[in-house]
Write an enzyme that holds these catalytic residues in place. Structure first.
Site, PDB file in Angstrom:
ATOM      1  N   GLU A 142      50.167 -21.035  37.040  1.00  0.00           N
ATOM      2  CA  GLU A 142      49.041 -22.023  37.093  1.00  0.00           C
ATOM      3  C   GLU A 142      48.330 -21.837  38.234  1.00  0.00           C
ATOM      4  OE1 GLU A 142      51.455 -24.531  35.092  1.00  0.00           O
ATOM      5  OE2 GLU A 142      49.656 -25.060  33.746  1.00  0.00           O
ATOM      6  N   THR A 162      56.507 -32.337  33.248  1.00  0.00           N
ATOM      7  CA  THR A 162      56.558 -33.509  33.530  1.00  0.00           C
ATOM      8  C   THR A 162      57.219 -34.445  32.551  1.00  0.00           C
ATOM      9  OG1 THR A 162      54.358 -34.089  32.528  1.00  0.00           O
ATOM     10  CG2 THR A 162      54.397 -33.484  34.839  1.00  0.00           C
ATOM     11  N   GLN A 184      53.479 -19.541  22.256  1.00  0.00           N
ATOM     12  CA  GLN A 184      54.133 -19.545  23.603  1.00  0.00           C
ATOM     13  C   GLN A 184      55.334 -20.573  23.313  1.00  0.00           C
ATOM     14  OE1 GLN A 184      50.026 -20.360  25.696  1.00  0.00           O
ATOM     15  NE2 GLN A 184      51.519 -20.946  26.943  1.00  0.00           N
ATOM     16  N   ALA A 190      53.886 -24.418  31.848  1.00  0.00           N
ATOM     17  CA  ALA A 190      53.979 -25.026  33.036  1.00  0.00           C
ATOM     18  C   ALA A 190      54.579 -24.238  34.080  1.00  0.00           C
ATOM     19  CB  ALA A 190      54.856 -26.028  32.860  1.00  0.00           C
ATOM     20  N   ARG A 230      49.134 -34.833  33.976  1.00  0.00           N
ATOM     21  CA  ARG A 230      49.285 -34.042  34.991  1.00  0.00           C
ATOM     22  C   ARG A 230      47.988 -34.001  35.737  1.00  0.00           C
ATOM     23  NH1 ARG A 230      52.019 -29.390  36.905  1.00  0.00           N
ATOM     24  NH2 ARG A 230      53.704 -29.888  35.247  1.00  0.00           N
ATOM     25  N   GLU A 257      50.285 -22.682  23.026  1.00  0.00           N
ATOM     26  CA  GLU A 257      51.418 -23.615  23.599  1.00  0.00           C
ATOM     27  C   GLU A 257      51.414 -24.668  22.426  1.00  0.00           C
ATOM     28  OE1 GLU A 257      51.490 -25.689  27.294  1.00  0.00           O
ATOM     29  OE2 GLU A 257      53.080 -27.069  26.564  1.00  0.00           O
ATOM     30  N   ARG A 310      45.877 -23.262  31.361  1.00  0.00           N
ATOM     31  CA  ARG A 310      46.347 -22.903  32.714  1.00  0.00           C
ATOM     32  C   ARG A 310      45.934 -24.064  33.735  1.00  0.00           C
ATOM     33  NH1 ARG A 310      45.345 -16.871  34.743  1.00  0.00           N
ATOM     34  NH2 ARG A 310      47.266 -16.611  36.065  1.00  0.00           N
ATOM     35  N   PHE A 363      47.523 -18.421  28.115  1.00  0.00           N
ATOM     36  CA  PHE A 363      46.855 -19.311  29.075  1.00  0.00           C
ATOM     37  C   PHE A 363      46.945 -20.732  28.534  1.00  0.00           C
ATOM     38  CE2 PHE A 363      44.274 -15.328  28.880  1.00  0.00           C
ATOM     39  CZ  PHE A 363      44.675 -14.748  30.004  1.00  0.00           C
ATOM     40  N   PHE A 369      46.647 -27.165  33.207  1.00  0.00           N
ATOM     41  CA  PHE A 369      47.011 -28.355  32.230  1.00  0.00           C
ATOM     42  C   PHE A 369      46.502 -29.940  33.075  1.00  0.00           C
ATOM     43  CE2 PHE A 369      50.488 -30.799  30.067  1.00  0.00           C
ATOM     44  CZ  PHE A 369      50.453 -30.180  28.594  1.00  0.00           C
TER      45      PHE A 369
HETATM   46 MO1  MOS Z   1      50.164 -23.713  30.245  1.00  0.00          MO
HETATM   47  S1  MOS Z   1      48.631 -24.565  30.445  1.00  0.00           S
HETATM   48  O1  MOS Z   1      51.295 -24.981  30.845  1.00  0.00           O
HETATM   49  O2  MOS Z   1      50.664 -23.279  28.568  1.00  0.00           O
END
Ligand code: MOS
Length: 746
Positions: free
Chosen positions: A701, A433, A190, A502, A303, A225, A335, A221, A337
């Site tokens: 999300e 954030t 991602q 996010a 978060r 990331e 997802r 998901f 976060f």
């Molecule tokens: Mo998502 S949990 O912000 O890749």
């Protein structure tokens, strides 16, 4: 071949493992720690090196650059040097002619450890001072002075479990050697720019020697990331040493065992209300099980703090969160976060105080919903607030009062089957954030035949962002969508990308696409003025208008004209979300461009003899702004909801002495289509959003959190069977856990 069926649904999409294998390609096996904590003694690869088909074996000392995966905090070695901190920490990598040969050689590696004491419980870690980073505290008003004015106060503990992502496509990468030592990486990530920069750091390269290309992922998901990087780095190291293409695709069990998951949390809460049910004060301490390395834990923790009050206004709040270092696989983005973990706790507190005060939870929820002008604990003032509207609408659409009456009648007659209902409002902040991450680039190229390629920093992972980008380009260029192709995400075309996460992929990259398209349109209008004379030029559906009058000039001719007049037909643009900031010292600011609202009603039935249950129906009213694509957004609502229900009900990570025993799909149960409820989802009308592209809203999300409602619907049903016993606020609420509540079993 049926042209009416899109290639993706024909199974023709190309994932990393589907890329035709280049000749000479090497396969990889990763030897990982099988203990939770210890010093490495006597690592012996001598026999493995001689094993058939082995081309190269590397350990930490072979890493040419920095042996470091950590970004926010530099605390995670790619290959363990002297010490391992969790089961699954990579130690040795084998590159061989075939996968079987790589695996066989891996079996020949021997290792001894000096085992060290381990911690698995975040509270124990906090007590011992084993934190990833200092705790953070958000405050609003003054909780301490207000407790005395409360009519009812309850205190308790809430536990929520981790969650495995179960993306369809496991983690993996393919690395190709290029001229001059450069490396092309296909990665299921991602976050292409992080793969690029981290791999560059590990190889000791400049970023410009690494190109990362991502066509699409079979799901992310959040799991890709930050945690796709290791596998890309391992492949790139293989290229570095052998100058041959290298592939690594984790198998399912490996992926479940050695990659991170949602953070489990353990939380102490205290809540107080007045006689009417207005919440006066809320305080809580959140112990995040961060795992053995930071990964994204501190951002996830943030978060959580941003979502402790969910969709409610609470005037006095003090919440503290601790990122606790344990000896489990580093937990990561998933997802929501950290927000789901926070929102679960406030719902537990409300459910608890509803039981204590006798005020129904739906009344407590309704009374405390946010309204324009209310302040969040982090200082932001809410506006364009749809909390009350979505709550009222879902009550109306679901015929909540009737459902409740029917439920009570049913439960009065039925001895062992009990029905339960819950309402789950949501409020989720959109923007990274970390303010600086709220930027995205787009590159729009118009070829001289009139066709268009759009590149952005957004990664398509099944969430439909490419379709949304295409829609945006279609609108702003005002041409037939058939002319537009959305390209792979490539670090040589769009640079310094933020991760697609996010819920901001379409917001940020869509706006950058808008800006780039408008640059091209501006140039085309100037050209049209030169050719057609003075006046206002518009381009609508591929036709050029002068002062509102249709001309003969159409898109293809206009583009050819632009080309032959040497007009630039490529445009790059950056979008940076305006007006957001956060002061980390004061823990106050306006971190979000806007919030997403919504509410769900969930109906369940529990078999009180067996503890088993069905999630019967979910009614959702969701605030999607002005949806960019109804079907995509509906899919996100349905998928998010079911994934959230899974987290709250069936999905349980079970560890024995730090070893995950639910490490396969046979033992880790995710919801399937039969378990999913009947879903009636509608979008809130008149909810246009001035803070994102084409009045839309982020969608990825927020719907996940509707799933929390399943927990409280099940609690409602179980308590219809008996309510003489204290409720244990632990999730997931598996059938086993329900059974333990319903009967006096040990
Ligand atoms: Mo998502 S949990 O912000 O890749």
């Amino acid at each position: 071949m049926n042209e009416l069926i899109p290639p993706h649904t024909r199974g023709e999409s190309v994932f990393v493992d589907d890329i035709p294998e280049p000749k000479n390609m090497l396969h990889t096996a990763v030897f990982v720690s099988d203990i939770v904590h210890g010093k490495i003694k006597n690592l012996d690869i001598r026999i493995a090196v001689k094993s058939e088909g082995v081309v190269k074996i590397i350990t930490a000392k072979d890493i040419p650059g920095e042996n470091q995966l950590g970004r926010i905090i530099q605390d995670e070695e790619l290959l363990a040097e002297e010490k391992v901190d969790f089961i699954g920490h990579p130690i040795v990598v084998v590159y061989a002619e075939t996968k079987e040969q790589a695996n066989r050689a891996k079996e020949l590696i021997t290792i001894d450890y000096e085992e060290l004491p381990a911690i698995f419980d975040p509270r124990v870690a906090a007590k011992k001072g084993s934190l990833i980073a200092p705790s953070r505290t958000f405050t609003l008003g003054d909780v301490d002075s207000i407790w005395d004015s409360c009519e009812t106060i309850v205190e308790g503990r809430a536990e929520s479990g981790g969650q495995e992502h179960i993306y369809m496509e496991p983690q993996g990468s393919l690395a190709i050697p290029r001229e001059d030592g450069r490396v092309l990486l296909y990665s299921s990530t991602q976050n292409p720019s992080t793969v690029q920069s981290t791999v560059a750091k590990i190889l000791g390269f400049d970023m410009n020697k690494i190109e990362v290309d991502v066509t699409r992922l079979g799901g992310g998901f959040g799991g890709k990331e930050d945690q796709a990087t290791a596998w890309a780095a391992i492949c790139a190291l293989g290229v570095y040493y052998t100058s041959r293409p290298v592939k690594l695709i984790l198998d399912r069990q490996e992926d479940i065992t050695i990659t991170g998951k949602r953070h489990p949390y353990s939380t102490d809460y205290k809540i107080g209300i007045d006689k009417e049910g207005k919440i006066l004060a809320f305080s809580a301490d959140y112990y995040q099980n961060s795992g053995a390395a930071a990964d994204l834990s501190t951002a996830v923790l943030g978060r959580t703090l941003f979502h402790v009050t969910n969709a409610y206004f609470i005037p006095n709040v003090r919440v503290t969160a601790y990122p606790c270092r344990t000896n489990l696989v580093p937990f990561t983005a998933f997802r929501g976060f950290g927000a789901p973990q926070g929102m679960y706790v406030i719902e537990c507190a409300l459910s608890h105080i509803a039981d204590e005060s006798g005020i129904p939870i739906s009344i407590l929820q309704e009374k405390n919903l946010l309204e324009d002008g209310d302040q969040f604990p982090y200082g932001m003032i809410t506006k364009n607030t749809h909390a009350k509207r979505s709550f009222a609408k879902v009550i109306q659409d679901s015929q909540y009062e009737l459902l409740k009456k029917e439920k009570e009648e049913f439960n009065a007659k039925s001895k062992f089957l009990k029905k339960g209902i819950s309402i789950m409002p949501i409020c989720f902040g959109i923007s990274f954030t970390s303010t600086f991450m709220n930027q995205a680039g787009a590159l729009v190229n118009v070829y001289y035949d009139g066709s268009v390629n759009v590149s952005t920093g957004a990664v398509e992972m099944g969430q439909g962002v490419n379709m949304k980008i295409k829609t945006i380009a279609t609108r702003f260029l005002s041409i037939d969508s058939k002319r537009i192709r959305v390209e792979s995400t490539n670090t040589s075309r769009v640079i310094n990308t933020s991760p697609t996460s996010a819920s901001s992929g379409a917001d940020l990259n869509g706006k950058a696409t808008e800006f780039a398209c408008l640059k091209i349109i501006e140039r085309l209008k100037n050209l049209a003025n030169e050719k057609l004379g003075e006046g206002i030029i518009t381009i609508e559906n591929e036709v050029v208008y002068l002062d509102g009058v249709k001309t003969e000039l159409v898109w293809e001719e206009l583009i050819w004209l632009a080309y032959t007049n040497r007009v630039n037909l490529a445009a790059q643009a950056l979008y940076a979300t305006p007006g957001i900031y956060f002061d980390n010292e004061k823990e106050k600011g306006k971190p979000f461009a806007y919030h997403v609202f919504g509410a769900a009603v969930i109906e369940v039935t529990v078999d009180c003899l067996r503890g088993t249950y069905t999630i019967d129906k979910a009614h959702v009213v969701h605030d999607a702004g002005r949806s960019l694509n109804y079907l995509i957004d509906l899919g996100q609502v349905e998928g998010g909801l079911v994934q959230g229900i899974g987290w709250m009900t069936l999905e349980e990570l079970q560890y024995v002495d730090g070893k995950l025993i639910t490490d396969a799909l046979a033992t880790y149960k995710v919801p399937d289509v039969h378990f999913a409820p009947e879903i009636k989802a509608t979008f809130l009308e008149d909810a246009d959003n001035p803070y994102a592209v084409l009045e839309s809203k982020g969608i990825g999300e927020p719907p996940f959190m509707y799933g929390i409602g399943a927990y409280f619907a099940l609690k409602d049903a179980a308590q219809a069977f008996r309510n003489d016993k204290e409720w244990d606020y632990t999730a997931p609420l598996t059938p086993e856990r329900i059974l333990l509540y319903l009967h006096n079993l040990e």
